[in-house]
Design a protein around this motif. Structure first.
Motif, PDB file in Angstrom:
ATOM      1  N   LEU A   1       0.816  -1.214   0.000  1.00 56.65           N
ATOM      2  CA  LEU A   1       0.000   0.000   0.000  1.00 56.65           C
ATOM      3  C   LEU A   1       0.850   1.265   0.000  1.00 56.65           C
ATOM      4  O   LEU A   1       0.618   2.182  -0.795  1.00 56.65           O
ATOM      5  CB  LEU A   1      -0.915   0.004   1.226  1.00 56.65           C
ATOM      6  CG  LEU A   1      -1.813   1.217   1.445  1.00 56.65           C
ATOM      7  CD1 LEU A   1      -2.763   1.409   0.257  1.00 56.65           C
ATOM      8  CD2 LEU A   1      -2.593   1.051   2.750  1.00 56.65           C
TER       9      LEU A   1
ATOM     10  N   LEU B   1       2.741   6.052  -2.334  1.00 57.79           N
ATOM     11  CA  LEU B   1       1.432   5.447  -2.068  1.00 57.79           C
ATOM     12  C   LEU B   1       0.891   4.824  -3.345  1.00 57.79           C
ATOM     13  O   LEU B   1       0.914   5.444  -4.411  1.00 57.79           O
ATOM     14  CB  LEU B   1       0.459   6.502  -1.546  1.00 57.79           C
ATOM     15  CG  LEU B   1      -0.986   6.047  -1.275  1.00 57.79           C
ATOM     16  CD1 LEU B   1      -1.033   5.094  -0.084  1.00 57.79           C
ATOM     17  CD2 LEU B   1      -1.890   7.254  -1.014  1.00 57.79           C
TER      18      LEU B   1
ATOM     19  N   LYS C   1      -1.594   3.647  -6.173  1.00 56.40           N
ATOM     20  CA  LYS C   1      -2.785   4.252  -6.773  1.00 56.40           C
ATOM     21  C   LYS C   1      -3.247   3.363  -7.916  1.00 56.40           C
ATOM     22  O   LYS C   1      -2.450   2.927  -8.747  1.00 56.40           O
ATOM     23  CB  LYS C   1      -2.474   5.650  -7.305  1.00 56.40           C
ATOM     24  CG  LYS C   1      -3.684   6.378  -7.918  1.00 56.40           C
ATOM     25  CD  LYS C   1      -3.310   7.782  -8.348  1.00 56.40           C
ATOM     26  CE  LYS C   1      -4.475   8.484  -9.045  1.00 56.40           C
ATOM     27  NZ  LYS C   1      -5.656   8.589  -8.150  1.00 56.40           N
TER      28      LYS C   1
ATOM     29  N   ALA D   1      -6.595   2.907  -0.276  1.00 54.18           N
ATOM     30  CA  ALA D   1      -5.519   3.847  -0.595  1.00 54.18           C
ATOM     31  C   ALA D   1      -5.956   5.288  -0.338  1.00 54.18           C
ATOM     32  O   ALA D   1      -5.170   6.113   0.143  1.00 54.18           O
ATOM     33  CB  ALA D   1      -5.087   3.674  -2.045  1.00 54.18           C
TER      34      ALA D   1
ATOM     35  N   GLU E   1       1.902   9.736  -4.990  1.00 55.88           N
ATOM     36  CA  GLU E   1       1.164   8.595  -5.534  1.00 55.88           C
ATOM     37  C   GLU E   1       1.910   7.996  -6.728  1.00 55.88           C
ATOM     38  O   GLU E   1       2.439   8.713  -7.572  1.00 55.88           O
ATOM     39  CB  GLU E   1      -0.238   9.023  -5.953  1.00 55.88           C
ATOM     40  CG  GLU E   1      -1.123   9.420  -4.779  1.00 55.88           C
ATOM     41  CD  GLU E   1      -2.532   9.786  -5.210  1.00 55.88           C
ATOM     42  OE1 GLU E   1      -3.463   9.542  -4.424  1.00 55.88           O
ATOM     43  OE2 GLU E   1      -2.690  10.313  -6.325  1.00 55.88           O
TER      44      GLU E   1
ATOM     45  N   SER F   1       0.984  -3.787  -7.858  1.00 52.01           N
ATOM     46  CA  SER F   1       1.447  -2.596  -7.149  1.00 52.01           C
ATOM     47  C   SER F   1       2.959  -2.507  -7.218  1.00 52.01           C
ATOM     48  O   SER F   1       3.662  -3.490  -6.977  1.00 52.01           O
ATOM     49  CB  SER F   1       1.009  -2.647  -5.680  1.00 52.01           C
ATOM     50  OG  SER F   1       1.644  -1.626  -4.930  1.00 52.01           O
TER      51      SER F   1
END
Length: 373
Positions: free
Chosen positions: A240, A251, A253, A267, A289, A308
């Motif tokens: 995350l 982060l 996204k 998120a 992000e 991710s």
């Protein structure tokens, strides 16, 4: 690791989880008050390592017909890291020779019984105390008894004994992928993966936080909500968000234009918390992000596929991140890493089978810090 619990067939039953003046290593000295009064410090991943631990996927019962492919992924990742720093890969004794041949001479393979590849979660969480490295045994339970862990549940104690490292006990049950730190006393984690009856029944968030401050020496804990019951880890923080320097986080996204889902909402909640939080130094946190790749442009597939970029690993001399096949997104992620780690090699690694099992590079690696590094 974010492996889905729904519709994953045999995998759902068996597969587990997981610097110079411009370099964050210059910020590695403890902040005033770091140590939580215990004299311990949980260092940041960008600080120097003695070695990187990994584990060899052991069983067809877990990976089925993907076992050979996931072993290729692990061997390739181990070799990539081994070109820059020592790598120790744990393998069942009867699989040691095969693993050594696959990984090559830059990787040391040791006989140590494991169930699967997720060293991030089975290896102890290392802290510094009194000029020594010590290991916090997080009582690995197969992510809340979601799968068999007869060998992996013993990895922490066995590894500490092998290397003569003192063992720190804690009543908290968790996994290494549950935690993210700046090395200066700040800890970030998801409530869903720790304050959960499947790990710590009867313990409140305040109780868990108190025990973590004692065990890890952190002074400030930032709680994100996370997601319960949608993956085997209950949403580890390392898929995350990640620190790339004190006061700076990346982060995850969702790819622009994709429908909102439980993960994108998680998120969004994390961004709101982080943007309004202060770290152990009393300073705000910058949130950057990093979008996922185009789902139609990646080379990997599967209901549990983790796309991710957050699940990267910061080695002593390199940063290792997944290459998913969406050239534009892959290049953007590599450039972001280069901006934050200008003195390290940026090494993209294809890990389609690991990712199809719900994990990533960070899930498969665990750093042993060098004291004073």
């Amino acid at each position: 690791m974010l492996r889905s619990l729904a519709g994953a067939g045999v995998l759902a039953l068996g597969l587990t989880a997981c610097t110079g003046s411009d370099d964050p290593a210059d910020a590695g000295a403890p902040a005033p008050g770091a140590g939580g009064g215990t004299g311990r410090r949980l260092g940041a991943e960008w600080e120097k390592h003695t070695r990187t631990f990994m584990a060899w996927p052991a069983s067809e019962n877990v990976w089925g017909d993907q076992l050979a492919d996931v072993r290729k992924d692990i061997a390739g990742l181990a070799a990539a890291i081994g070109a820059h720093e020592p790598v120790v890969l744990m393998a069942r004794p009867e699989q040691q020779e095969q693993a050594q041949q696959a990984c090559g001479g830059d990787v040391e393979v040791i006989p140590l019984a494991v169930d699967d590849l997720w060293a991030r979660d089975t290896v102890p969480l290392f802290v510094e105390e009194g000029g020594k490295v010590k290991g916090v045994d997080l009582n690995f339970s197969g992510w809340g008894n979601k799968q068999e862990h007869g060998n992996d549940g013993k990895v922490a104690r066995t590894l500490l004994e092998r290397y003569g490292i003192d063992r720190i006990e804690t009543p908290v049950t968790a996994e290494g992928g549950s935690f993210e730190t700046d090395g200066l006393g700040t800890l970030v984690l998801t409530e869903s993966s720790v304050v959960n009856a499947n790990r710590n029944p009867g313990m409140s968030r305040e109780q868990v936080e108190g025990e973590l401050k004692k065990a890890l020496g952190v002074t400030t804990v930032i709680w994100l909500a996370g997601v319960r019951g949608e993956d085997i880890t209950d949403a580890h923080v390392d898929c995350l968000m990640r620190f790339v320097a004190p006061g700076v986080v990346l982060l995850d996204k969702s790819y622009p234009g994709t429908p909102a889902d439980v993960w994108s909402r998680s998120a969004d909640q994390a961004r709101s918390v982080l943007e309004n939080a202060t770290d152990a130094r009393g300073k705000g946190i910058e949130v950057i992000e990093l979008p996922q790749p185009d789902p139609d442009g990646i080379t990997g597939r599967g209901d549990a596929f983790v796309s991710s970029y957050m699940n990267f690993y910061i080695g002593s001399k390199g940063v290792y991140l997944p290459r998913f096949g969406d050239t534009r997104a892959d290049d953007r992620a590599q450039q972001v890493m280069k901006e934050h780690f200008p003195d390290r090699a940026i090494v993209p690694v294809r890990i389609d089978t690991i990712a199809s099992g719900g994990g990533g590079i960070h899930c498969a690696t665990h750093d042993l810090p060098a004291v004073g590094g």
